[in-house]
Scaffold this motif. Sequence first.
Motif, mmCIF file in Angstrom:
data_model
loop_
_atom_site.group_PDB
_atom_site.id
_atom_site.type_symbol
_atom_site.label_atom_id
_atom_site.label_comp_id
_atom_site.label_asym_id
_atom_site.label_seq_id
_atom_site.Cartn_x
_atom_site.Cartn_y
_atom_site.Cartn_z
ATOM 1 N N THR A 212 0.812 -1.217 0.000
ATOM 2 C CA THR A 212 0.000 0.000 0.000
ATOM 3 C C THR A 212 0.844 1.264 0.000
ATOM 4 O O THR A 212 0.314 2.360 0.121
ATOM 5 N N GLU A 213 2.146 1.124 -0.136
ATOM 6 C CA GLU A 213 3.025 2.284 -0.285
ATOM 7 C C GLU A 213 3.605 2.258 -1.698
ATOM 8 O O GLU A 213 4.322 1.326 -2.051
ATOM 9 N N SER A 239 -9.054 10.806 -4.237
ATOM 10 C CA SER A 239 -7.814 11.535 -3.976
ATOM 11 C C SER A 239 -8.232 12.852 -3.363
ATOM 12 O O SER A 239 -8.758 13.728 -4.053
ATOM 13 N N TYR A 262 1.621 4.678 -9.477
ATOM 14 C CA TYR A 262 1.640 5.991 -8.831
ATOM 15 C C TYR A 262 1.515 7.107 -9.868
ATOM 16 O O TYR A 262 2.070 7.026 -10.958
ATOM 17 N N TYR A 266 -1.841 12.152 -7.497
ATOM 18 C CA TYR A 266 -2.355 11.529 -6.283
ATOM 19 C C TYR A 266 -1.877 12.248 -5.024
ATOM 20 O O TYR A 266 -2.433 12.041 -3.949
ATOM 21 N N GLY A 269 -1.433 10.389 -1.584
ATOM 22 C CA GLY A 269 -2.007 9.057 -1.687
ATOM 23 C C GLY A 269 -3.462 9.089 -2.101
ATOM 24 O O GLY A 269 -4.039 10.151 -2.368
ATOM 25 N N LEU A 355 -3.763 4.219 0.323
ATOM 26 C CA LEU A 355 -2.534 4.012 -0.428
ATOM 27 C C LEU A 355 -1.703 5.271 -0.309
ATOM 28 O O LEU A 355 -2.144 6.360 -0.692
ATOM 29 N N THR A 356 -0.513 5.162 0.271
ATOM 30 C CA THR A 356 0.309 6.339 0.536
ATOM 31 C C THR A 356 1.580 6.315 -0.290
ATOM 32 O O THR A 356 2.144 5.258 -0.587
ATOM 33 N N SER A 357 2.035 7.507 -0.637
ATOM 34 C CA SER A 357 3.262 7.639 -1.430
ATOM 35 C C SER A 357 4.459 7.771 -0.511
ATOM 36 O O SER A 357 4.318 8.043 0.670
#
Length: 357
Positions: A212-213, A239, A262, A266, A269, A355-357
């Motif tokens: 999820t990253e 988003s 990605y 976003y 995330g 979902l995180t960046s």
Amino acid sequence: SGVLLQDLPVKYTVKRSVFSLWRFAESTQIASGEVTANENGEFTIPVRLEENDAYKNDARVYYRYSIEATATNVAGETQSSTDVIAAGSRSLILQTELADKTCKDKPFHTVFKVQNLNGQPVEVTGTFNLYKAQDADFKKLDENPVATGTFTSNEEMTIHWGNLPSGPYVLKATVKDTQGKEVTADANTILFSSKDQRPPIETTVWFYEANTEFDAEHPAMFCFGTSKKEAYVMMNVFSGNELLESKVMNLSDTIVHFKYPYKESYGEGVFVNFCMEVVALHPEIINSVLKLRRFVGFSKLLCHNHISLQFIRVYCPTNIPLYYRILLAICQLYRDKKSYYLQQITKWYTVMILLTS
């Protein structure tokens, strides 16, 4: 101060703490009183360290008795001391760690932890056996283990069960203390593969976060599924406050795999929401008018079928009533079919991930 507390009164309290494995259950005062120290500054506390009647004959339970003594000398100085005595039917505590879900596609690491009753690590060797469970409740097991092995306590070891079929399993570990008494521990897990096309157990919702990253080189990956028949899943992707994607999926004993590359748009995330309902469909010859029961100001809608609905209200992060959109999508699915009766919509199952960046 090093001065003997001769012929002085000593007040004491004794508390009993109950532990199951490494989990603290409760603490109760079982004795208190006052005694007198002798000429050597020694004293005896008359107490019987009894077990809790509620946990008798439970080999997993052990006790720690905390004894606190306080004395005040003629100069008014107060001194206190606390000692802890541990007791149980076994002198060791064994714990095996397994995740609720274990991906069998690659080896994983685990540790068999062993401590004495005072919480100090103890090095021993032990054995483990893995049994296939015949149900999702892990209650009925196959007679023979499908995997066996040995371990050294408190050391990380690598296990690979990639050759086993997906499904529920119970891991049973055993060590012996210095008196030869066996200490056991169990752990349940569900083995699965990222390539599975259906849930490995009977379950309303099957969900697994593979990653999820995400960034420019690594997409976010996860899967969502159900073993139910005729399940309708509303999926929304946000988003911030912007709705990026919205769709309804009709799932029947299957898993859907998702991959999100990605994008700079976003930002930090995206938020993914799944809302699922399992429904029962029954043929019914009725008028070609769709009537929705009024609920929180819900209006009548017209289309090909007659569907009577009972439902509860669910909100997504932007406060949009999800039921409104999912019911419209269900109506569209059945526009061109003969009349059906859609009944007993009483529960929503939701899964939300970030979902995180």
